[in-house]
Design a protein around this motif. Structure first.
Motif, mmCIF file in Angstrom:
data_model
loop_
_atom_site.group_PDB
_atom_site.id
_atom_site.type_symbol
_atom_site.label_atom_id
_atom_site.label_comp_id
_atom_site.label_asym_id
_atom_site.label_seq_id
_atom_site.Cartn_x
_atom_site.Cartn_y
_atom_site.Cartn_z
ATOM 1 N N TYR A 31 -64.294 42.501 -1.343
ATOM 2 C CA TYR A 31 -65.163 43.405 -2.104
ATOM 3 C C TYR A 31 -66.620 43.216 -1.678
ATOM 4 O O TYR A 31 -67.395 44.170 -1.626
ATOM 5 C CB TYR A 31 -64.998 43.182 -3.608
ATOM 6 C CG TYR A 31 -63.730 43.820 -4.156
ATOM 7 C CD1 TYR A 31 -63.521 45.194 -4.043
ATOM 8 C CD2 TYR A 31 -62.753 43.061 -4.783
ATOM 9 C CE1 TYR A 31 -62.353 45.791 -4.524
ATOM 10 C CE2 TYR A 31 -61.590 43.640 -5.269
ATOM 11 C CZ TYR A 31 -61.395 45.013 -5.141
ATOM 12 O OH TYR A 31 -60.252 45.590 -5.612
ATOM 13 N N GLU A 32 -66.972 41.968 -1.381
ATOM 14 C CA GLU A 32 -68.334 41.698 -0.907
ATOM 15 C C GLU A 32 -68.576 42.450 0.404
ATOM 16 O O GLU A 32 -69.612 43.083 0.594
ATOM 17 C CB GLU A 32 -68.491 40.192 -0.649
ATOM 18 C CG GLU A 32 -69.511 39.524 -1.544
ATOM 19 C CD GLU A 32 -69.240 38.023 -1.671
ATOM 20 O OE1 GLU A 32 -69.594 37.464 -2.713
ATOM 21 O OE2 GLU A 32 -68.661 37.437 -0.727
ATOM 22 N N GLU A 33 -67.567 42.342 1.304
ATOM 23 C CA GLU A 33 -67.687 43.032 2.598
ATOM 24 C C GLU A 33 -67.821 44.540 2.384
ATOM 25 O O GLU A 33 -68.632 45.203 3.029
ATOM 26 C CB GLU A 33 -66.425 42.788 3.440
ATOM 27 C CG GLU A 33 -66.511 41.602 4.352
ATOM 28 C CD GLU A 33 -65.310 41.537 5.291
ATOM 29 O OE1 GLU A 33 -65.208 42.368 6.199
ATOM 30 O OE2 GLU A 33 -64.461 40.663 5.078
ATOM 31 N N PHE A 34 -66.996 45.061 1.482
ATOM 32 C CA PHE A 34 -67.034 46.509 1.218
ATOM 33 C C PHE A 34 -68.406 46.921 0.665
ATOM 34 O O PHE A 34 -68.961 47.952 1.038
ATOM 35 C CB PHE A 34 -65.935 46.908 0.228
ATOM 36 C CG PHE A 34 -64.580 47.135 0.869
ATOM 37 C CD1 PHE A 34 -64.306 46.677 2.152
ATOM 38 C CD2 PHE A 34 -63.575 47.818 0.195
ATOM 39 C CE1 PHE A 34 -63.066 46.882 2.746
ATOM 40 C CE2 PHE A 34 -62.332 48.042 0.784
ATOM 41 C CZ PHE A 34 -62.074 47.574 2.053
ATOM 42 N N ALA A 35 -68.940 46.083 -0.233
ATOM 43 C CA ALA A 35 -70.248 46.413 -0.818
ATOM 44 C C ALA A 35 -71.304 46.448 0.292
ATOM 45 O O ALA A 35 -72.147 47.351 0.342
ATOM 46 C CB ALA A 35 -70.607 45.380 -1.881
ATOM 47 N N THR A 36 -71.236 45.481 1.215
ATOM 48 C CA THR A 36 -72.197 45.457 2.323
ATOM 49 C C THR A 36 -72.014 46.696 3.198
ATOM 50 O O THR A 36 -72.991 47.306 3.638
ATOM 51 C CB THR A 36 -71.992 44.187 3.184
ATOM 52 O OG1 THR A 36 -71.888 43.084 2.319
ATOM 53 C CG2 THR A 36 -73.119 43.976 4.158
ATOM 54 N N GLN A 37 -70.757 47.036 3.464
ATOM 55 C CA GLN A 37 -70.501 48.235 4.290
ATOM 56 C C GLN A 37 -71.109 49.477 3.619
ATOM 57 O O GLN A 37 -71.679 50.334 4.277
ATOM 58 C CB GLN A 37 -68.998 48.451 4.466
ATOM 59 C CG GLN A 37 -68.328 47.426 5.349
ATOM 60 C CD GLN A 37 -66.815 47.643 5.436
ATOM 61 O OE1 GLN A 37 -66.301 48.734 5.209
ATOM 62 N NE2 GLN A 37 -66.092 46.591 5.768
ATOM 63 N N MET A 38 -70.978 49.542 2.292
ATOM 64 C CA MET A 38 -71.523 50.704 1.573
ATOM 65 C C MET A 38 -73.050 50.703 1.647
ATOM 66 O O MET A 38 -73.667 51.748 1.791
ATOM 67 C CB MET A 38 -71.063 50.699 0.104
ATOM 68 C CG MET A 38 -69.571 50.863 -0.077
ATOM 69 S SD MET A 38 -68.951 52.376 0.686
ATOM 70 C CE MET A 38 -67.676 51.717 1.746
ATOM 71 N N ASP A 39 -73.656 49.507 1.571
ATOM 72 C CA ASP A 39 -75.123 49.417 1.720
ATOM 73 C C ASP A 39 -75.532 49.946 3.087
ATOM 74 O O ASP A 39 -76.489 50.702 3.214
ATOM 75 C CB ASP A 39 -75.597 47.953 1.636
ATOM 76 C CG ASP A 39 -75.475 47.378 0.241
ATOM 77 O OD1 ASP A 39 -75.346 48.167 -0.712
ATOM 78 O OD2 ASP A 39 -75.496 46.131 0.115
ATOM 79 N N GLN A 40 -74.777 49.514 4.117
ATOM 80 C CA GLN A 40 -75.106 49.920 5.496
ATOM 81 C C GLN A 40 -75.019 51.427 5.657
ATOM 82 O O GLN A 40 -75.640 51.999 6.532
ATOM 83 C CB GLN A 40 -74.113 49.297 6.500
ATOM 84 C CG GLN A 40 -74.109 47.803 6.528
ATOM 85 C CD GLN A 40 -75.107 47.275 7.526
ATOM 86 O OE1 GLN A 40 -76.156 47.865 7.707
ATOM 87 N NE2 GLN A 40 -74.797 46.171 8.154
ATOM 88 N N HIS A 41 -74.155 52.042 4.866
ATOM 89 C CA HIS A 41 -73.916 53.483 5.032
ATOM 90 C C HIS A 41 -74.467 54.304 3.856
ATOM 91 O O HIS A 41 -73.915 55.351 3.519
ATOM 92 C CB HIS A 41 -72.429 53.741 5.244
ATOM 93 C CG HIS A 41 -71.939 53.225 6.565
ATOM 94 N ND1 HIS A 41 -71.933 53.987 7.704
ATOM 95 C CD2 HIS A 41 -71.514 51.999 6.930
ATOM 96 C CE1 HIS A 41 -71.495 53.250 8.716
ATOM 97 N NE2 HIS A 41 -71.232 52.044 8.278
ATOM 98 N N GLN A 42 -75.506 53.784 3.233
ATOM 99 C CA GLN A 42 -76.189 54.518 2.150
ATOM 100 C C GLN A 42 -75.195 55.100 1.134
ATOM 101 O O GLN A 42 -75.197 56.298 0.865
ATOM 102 C CB GLN A 42 -77.064 55.653 2.720
ATOM 103 C CG GLN A 42 -78.441 55.230 3.203
ATOM 104 C CD GLN A 42 -78.402 54.420 4.488
ATOM 105 O OE1 GLN A 42 -77.603 54.643 5.270
ATOM 106 N NE2 GLN A 42 -79.243 53.470 4.695
ATOM 107 N N THR A 43 -74.340 54.238 0.610
ATOM 108 C CA THR A 43 -73.376 54.692 -0.397
ATOM 109 C C THR A 43 -73.527 53.778 -1.621
ATOM 110 O O THR A 43 -72.652 52.969 -1.932
ATOM 111 C CB THR A 43 -71.938 54.623 0.196
ATOM 112 O OG1 THR A 43 -71.965 55.203 1.510
ATOM 113 C CG2 THR A 43 -70.931 55.392 -0.640
#
Ligand SMILES: Cc1ncc(C[n+]2csc(CCOP(=O)(O)OP(=O)(O)O)c2C)c(N)n1
Ligand code: SF4
Ligand SMILES: [Mg+2]
Lengths: 174, 291
Positions: A31-43
């Motif tokens: 979930y941490e990784e997913f949250a970071t991915q969402m940050d990277q992609h303005q989500t």
């Protein structure tokens, strides 16, 4: 979802607790990784929900850890992270750029369903009564987690109707 | 070679945040690599990880190994140079299907015939991901992309058959549909003494075809072990490899049961032989002085 090198028939309570902790650790990290991915992609909204899940998984992990320490102190672990894959962690391909909070919650819900299925499928092989009781408890907790995500889902306004496809750029030379 | 230590997967993870599209198969591939490296146990500073250009070629940056995100299609010549200059390093090369089988396709044959001890991981998504979805050498015939509006008219390259035909000593396939298996396969490839090739079917969720996403791949996946395949049988491996594109066989296609000497071994042997009558270093200029 995969498990490797775990003999459920002879699983001790210490190993079962350690396994449950590793399952929570893996989910928390994902979930941490997913949250970071969402940050990277303005989500940001999906990122916010994934961070909420990070907290939840961390809390469950800490509760299990406290029980483990109380019962077995710091006796060395014999189960490792390499033995498990995607038990309660959402699958890597469940994330998408620009996913809506609804899609993020649906991904989390699918993971809770998957974790429930894992504990259900392991139960028949378990011989130790304490391990069995622990797995039954974890199985039932997964149902509670599903209800918790469903509650969050119910609070959402309807989706905009946009899909990932609406955000795919036209090809450009590089 | 240094002693191996007790490393964990997280020790190989760098602080750089991947910018792959969420859901990209390459996220699982890097996890598989972390796990394989942890099982091998070499410290990160003894590992050199070289790639070309492409989404997949970003992978060295997400590890704590020494990384070189080089030039499109040129990971293998650079990896070979590194291995020759410092044979003690564990050398990994990685990249995409375009990087490895289009622009860089000519290098594989020479690496194989030299049998250098390098592990090459191709993240095969049957598309040019980085440049936004053009045909790649492994795209299926009929594939519609922005560079093939009416469908591709070309047969795809079969990466497995390609490397088997050139005589690679270790050839395997993996996929994010089975991360535990992928980690084990990459570990085995690294442990093989010589050139090892792992084709990873790693879906591009943004430009890839539906059939090549996790669900589609799961539907056509079959473990080579469960088929009773004998990895020492090269012809049987070539037979199975022909099904690339229709079936996704996972595991080891071929492992040479009697690995020949590596290029590094031969170089060492030659150096020993030639250094017997060689002048000491401080008298090297004597070679140029006419007697
Ligand atoms: C010499 C050169 N030619 C072309 C390009 C443009 N280019 C960059 S990445 C790429 C292909 C990427 O596809 P692949 O290797 O399959 O990697 P993926 O992005 O799919 O992981 C191309 C053609 C380049 N960067 N350099
Ligand atoms: S474009 Fe495709 S290959 Fe590239 S990061 Fe996105 S999903 Fe992965
Ligand atoms: Mg590609």
């Amino acid at each position: 979802m995969a498990i490797q090198g775990i003999d459920f028939a002879n699983l001790s309570l210490k190993d079962a607790l350690d396994l449950a902790i590793l399952v929570e650790d893996e989910a928390q990290e994902r979930y941490e990784e997913f949250a970071t991915q969402m940050d990277q992609h303005q989500t940001p909204h999906a990122a916010q929900f994934f961070r909420y899940m990070v907290k939840n998984e961390a809390k469950h992990g800490q509760e299990l850890q406290a029980r483990r320490v109380q019962r077995f102190g710091d006796a060395p672990r014999s189960v490792t992270r390499a033995m498990i894959f995607d038990i309660e962690a959402p699958d890597y391909d469940a994330a998408r750029a620009f996913m809506s909070p609804r899609k993020a919650m649906e991904a989390a819900l699918a993971s809770e369903v998957k974790a429930h299925a894992f504990f259900v499928s392991a139960l028949p092989a378990l011989k130790d009564s304490e391990v069995r009781a622990l797995f039954e408890e974890l199985r039932d907790e997964e149902v509670e987690h599903q209800e918790m995500v469903q509650l969050e889902l119910a609070k959402l306004p309807p989706d905009s109707g946009l899909s990932d496809e609406d955000f795919v750029d036209e090809p450009a030379a590089q | 070679m240094s002693a191996t230590c007790d490393y964990q997967a997280k020790d190989y993870k760098s602080d750089l945040k991947p910018i792959w599209c969420p859901g990209c198969g390459d996220f699982s591939v890097v996890q598989g690599i972390y796990r394989a490296l942890a099982a091998i146990g070499r410290p990160p500073h003894e590992i050199a990880f070289v790639s070309g250009i492409g989404c997949s070629s970003r992978i060295p940056g997400y590890t704590t190994a020494y990384g070189f995100n080089s030039v499109h299609g040129r990971s293998l010549p650079i990896a070979q140079g590194i291995k020759l200059a410092n044979p003690d390093l564990l050398v990994l090369a990685a990249g995409g299907d375009g990087d490895g089988f289009s622009i860089g396709g000519g290098h594989i044959a020479h690496l194989i015939r030299r049998n250098m001890d390098i592990t090459y991981i191709v993240m095969d998504n049957q598309i040019y991901g980085l440049t936004k979805g053009q045909l790649s050498p492994t795209s299926q015939k009929g594939r519609v992309t922005c560079t093939s509006r009416y469908g591709s008219m070309e047969e795809p390259v079969n990466p497995l058959l390609y490397v088997l035909a050139y005589g690679a000593g270790f050839v395997a396939q993996a996929s994010p549909t089975d991360l535990v298996g992928m980690a084990a396969t990459i570990e085995e490839a690294i442990r093989y003494p010589g050139f090892a090739f792992v084709n990873v079917q790693s879906p591009c969720v943004t430009y890839g075809e539906e059939a090549q996403q996790i669900k589609g791949l799961k539907a056509i996946s079959e473990s080579l072990q469960s088929l009773g395949h004998n990895p020492a049988d090269r012809l049987a491996a070539m037979d199975l490899a022909q099904q690339y594109g229709q079936k996704m066989h996972l595991g080891v296609f071929y492992r040479n049961p009697e690995p020949p000497p590596t290029y590094g071994d031969l170089v060492k042997e030659r150096q020993t032989l030639l250094s017997k009558d060689a002048l000491p270093k401080e008298r090297i200029l004597d070679l140029f002085i006419k007697k």
